[in-house]
Design an enzyme around this catalytic site. Structure first.
Site, PDB file in Angstrom:
ATOM      1  N   ASN A  22      -3.848   2.178  10.380  1.00  0.00           N
ATOM      2  CA  ASN A  22      -4.605   2.506   9.283  1.00  0.00           C
ATOM      3  C   ASN A  22      -5.124   0.981   8.719  1.00  0.00           C
ATOM      4  O   ASN A  22      -4.566   0.475   7.661  1.00  0.00           O
ATOM      5  CB  ASN A  22      -3.834   3.286   8.191  1.00  0.00           C
ATOM      6  CG  ASN A  22      -4.676   3.495   6.918  1.00  0.00           C
ATOM      7  OD1 ASN A  22      -5.671   3.451   6.849  1.00  0.00           O
ATOM      8  ND2 ASN A  22      -3.942   4.042   5.826  1.00  0.00           N
ATOM      9  N   PRO A  23      -6.292   0.588   8.957  1.00  0.00           N
ATOM     10  CA  PRO A  23      -6.565  -0.773   8.783  1.00  0.00           C
ATOM     11  C   PRO A  23      -7.189  -0.696   7.098  1.00  0.00           C
ATOM     12  O   PRO A  23      -7.778   0.388   6.628  1.00  0.00           O
ATOM     13  CB  PRO A  23      -7.556  -1.376   9.831  1.00  0.00           C
ATOM     14  CG  PRO A  23      -8.159   0.058  10.229  1.00  0.00           C
ATOM     15  CD  PRO A  23      -7.161   1.199  10.192  1.00  0.00           C
ATOM     16  N   PHE A  40       0.831  -1.329   0.148  1.00  0.00           N
ATOM     17  CA  PHE A  40      -0.020  -0.027  -0.144  1.00  0.00           C
ATOM     18  C   PHE A  40       0.811   1.427  -0.045  1.00  0.00           C
ATOM     19  O   PHE A  40       1.859   1.208   0.606  1.00  0.00           O
ATOM     20  CB  PHE A  40      -0.822   0.195   1.203  1.00  0.00           C
ATOM     21  CG  PHE A  40      -1.813   1.040   1.221  1.00  0.00           C
ATOM     22  CD1 PHE A  40      -3.051   1.040   0.769  1.00  0.00           C
ATOM     23  CD2 PHE A  40      -1.602   2.100   2.126  1.00  0.00           C
ATOM     24  CE1 PHE A  40      -4.014   1.946   0.698  1.00  0.00           C
ATOM     25  CE2 PHE A  40      -2.463   3.132   2.333  1.00  0.00           C
ATOM     26  CZ  PHE A  40      -3.607   3.304   1.692  1.00  0.00           C
TER      27      PHE A  40
HETATM   28  C1  SAM Z   1      -4.451   0.475   4.322  1.00  0.00           C
HETATM   29  S1  SAM Z   1      -3.110  -0.431   4.404  1.00  0.00           S
HETATM   30  C2  SAM Z   1      -2.267   0.802   5.534  1.00  0.00           C
HETATM   31  C3  SAM Z   1      -0.588   0.451   5.422  1.00  0.00           C
HETATM   32  C4  SAM Z   1       0.214   1.664   6.094  1.00  0.00           C
HETATM   33  N1  SAM Z   1      -0.297   1.577   7.861  1.00  0.00           N
HETATM   34  C5  SAM Z   1      -0.193   2.956   5.508  1.00  0.00           C
HETATM   35  O1  SAM Z   1      -0.887   3.964   6.462  1.00  0.00           O
HETATM   36  O2  SAM Z   1       0.664   3.350   4.603  1.00  0.00           O
HETATM   37  C6  SAM Z   1      -3.619  -1.756   5.441  1.00  0.00           C
HETATM   38  C7  SAM Z   1      -2.139  -2.534   5.855  1.00  0.00           C
HETATM   39  O3  SAM Z   1      -2.879  -3.718   6.677  1.00  0.00           O
HETATM   40  C8  SAM Z   1      -2.437  -4.929   6.315  1.00  0.00           C
HETATM   41  N2  SAM Z   1      -3.399  -5.928   6.702  1.00  0.00           N
HETATM   42  C9  SAM Z   1      -4.481  -6.395   6.422  1.00  0.00           C
HETATM   43  N3  SAM Z   1      -5.066  -7.200   7.324  1.00  0.00           N
HETATM   44  C10 SAM Z   1      -4.157  -7.545   8.162  1.00  0.00           C
HETATM   45  C11 SAM Z   1      -4.152  -8.452   9.423  1.00  0.00           C
HETATM   46  N4  SAM Z   1      -5.220  -9.186   9.926  1.00  0.00           N
HETATM   47  N5  SAM Z   1      -3.236  -8.127  10.309  1.00  0.00           N
HETATM   48  C12 SAM Z   1      -1.923  -7.366   9.937  1.00  0.00           C
HETATM   49  N6  SAM Z   1      -1.810  -6.590   9.057  1.00  0.00           N
HETATM   50  C13 SAM Z   1      -3.017  -6.377   8.147  1.00  0.00           C
HETATM   51  C14 SAM Z   1      -2.089  -4.822   4.979  1.00  0.00           C
HETATM   52  O4  SAM Z   1      -1.338  -5.990   4.233  1.00  0.00           O
HETATM   53  C15 SAM Z   1      -1.790  -3.485   4.640  1.00  0.00           C
HETATM   54  O5  SAM Z   1      -0.462  -3.363   4.633  1.00  0.00           O
END
Ligand code: SAM
Length: 277
Positions: free
Chosen positions: A185-186, A90
């Site tokens: 930031n999910p 992302f």
């Molecule tokens: C919207 S992106 C945000 C990335 C970063 N925090 C940013 O703001 O640039 C969501 C991130 O959450 C990770 N992700 C999704 N589900 C997850 C889970 N159950 N546990 C850990 N990470 C997760 C994804 O791989 C992705 O990298």
């Protein structure tokens, strides 16, 4: 042809293909291939060699086909950190700087923070940058993200530990009850919203985007076990999700607030762990 003229032609080409901010995009791409900055681009008299012209032309074409600019240059700035990005991970957004600012307001100087779903490491690295005394962790379900975040931590010489796994589960057990801040930031786009997103956003990983309120809901349930008394959960939310996020956090957290981004849209929800939680 001087680079300034190349920019003009390239920007016309991008505009004809409906690319947003065509001039800025052409400048950023050409500056990247010429290893210079914007000023250097316009100061330069010498034209492009054949190889650079070919690479630049190919990148323009890819951009017209929806490849994000940051995947072409391999970089995105977040605060003052230039972060490496790669396809499959992302791209950090400017709105997420608001998440970090709101999190720092409630985070003690030498506290312990966990950035869940760290992606490139953006929030975790920015927190460590602003709070050098803090102990900062990042987790992500994506192996690509973990690799990129670790590389960004070394690039900026920031001691952030990045772990692979689901939400908070990869953290060492001795952090249970000892974390001052869980920030995230999910993925919060719904399946229906995803279908309406522009091609360049859909070029980013599906799992990083789509999650509706599922991850938020799980974090509200799982974060309390890791938080220290008085610890905070601070989450980025979709602009239409303020009320729902407030309701969710209010189950386990006090002092729940929904806070806006610079455009005045709901962007962050935060709450302090309820003492009985
Ligand atoms: C919207 S992106 C945000 C990335 C970063 N925090 C940013 O703001 O640039 C969501 C991130 O959450 C990770 N992700 C999704 N589900 C997850 C889970 N159950 N546990 C850990 N990470 C997760 C994804 O791989 C992705 O990298």
């Amino acid at each position: 042809m001087r680079p300034a003229e190349v920019v003009t032609r390239a920007s016309d080409y991008l505009a004809r293909h409906g690319v947003e901010s065509p001039r800025e995009t052409a400048e950023a791409l050409l500056a990247y291939f010429l290893e210079t900055d914007r000023a250097g681009l316009y100061a330069r008299e010498e034209g492009l060699d054949t190889r650079t012209a070919r690479l630049f032309g190919r990148a323009l074409c890819q951009r017209c086909h929806g490849v994000p600019l940051q995947y072409l240059t391999g970089e995105q700035q977040f605060f003052d950190l230039v972060l490496g990005v790669a396809p499959g991970v992302f791209v950090p957004r400017p709105e997420t700087e608001v998440l970090v600012e709101r999190a720092l307001e409630v985070f003690p100087d030498a506290g312990t923070a966990v950035d869940v779903g760290t992606g490139t490491g953006a929030a975790a690295l920015a927190i460590k940058r602003f709070r050098p005394e803090a102990s900062v962790w990042g987790t992500d379900l994506s192996e690509d993200a973990v690799r990129v975040a670790r590389a960004n931590a070394s690039r900026h010489d920031l001691a952030v530990e990045v772990l692979h796994g689901d939400l908070l589960s990869p953290l060492p057990a001795d952090l249970r009850g000892a974390v001052d801040l869980v920030v995230s930031n999910p993925p919060y786009v719904t399946r229906e919203e995803y279908d309406t997103l522009p091609a360049e956003v859909r070029a980013e990983p599906y799992e990083a985007l789509v999650g509706s309120t599922d991850v938020t809901r799980r974090l509200v349930e799982e974060a309390p076990a890791w938080l220290a008394p008085g610890g905070w959960l601070v989450l980025e939310i979709g602009a239409t999700r303020g009320d729902e996020a407030r309701r969710l956090l209010s189950r386990r957290f006090d002092r729940v607030e929904v806070l806006p981004d610079l455009a005045g849209r709901d962007r962050v929800v935060r709450g302090c762990l309820r003492s009985s939680s």
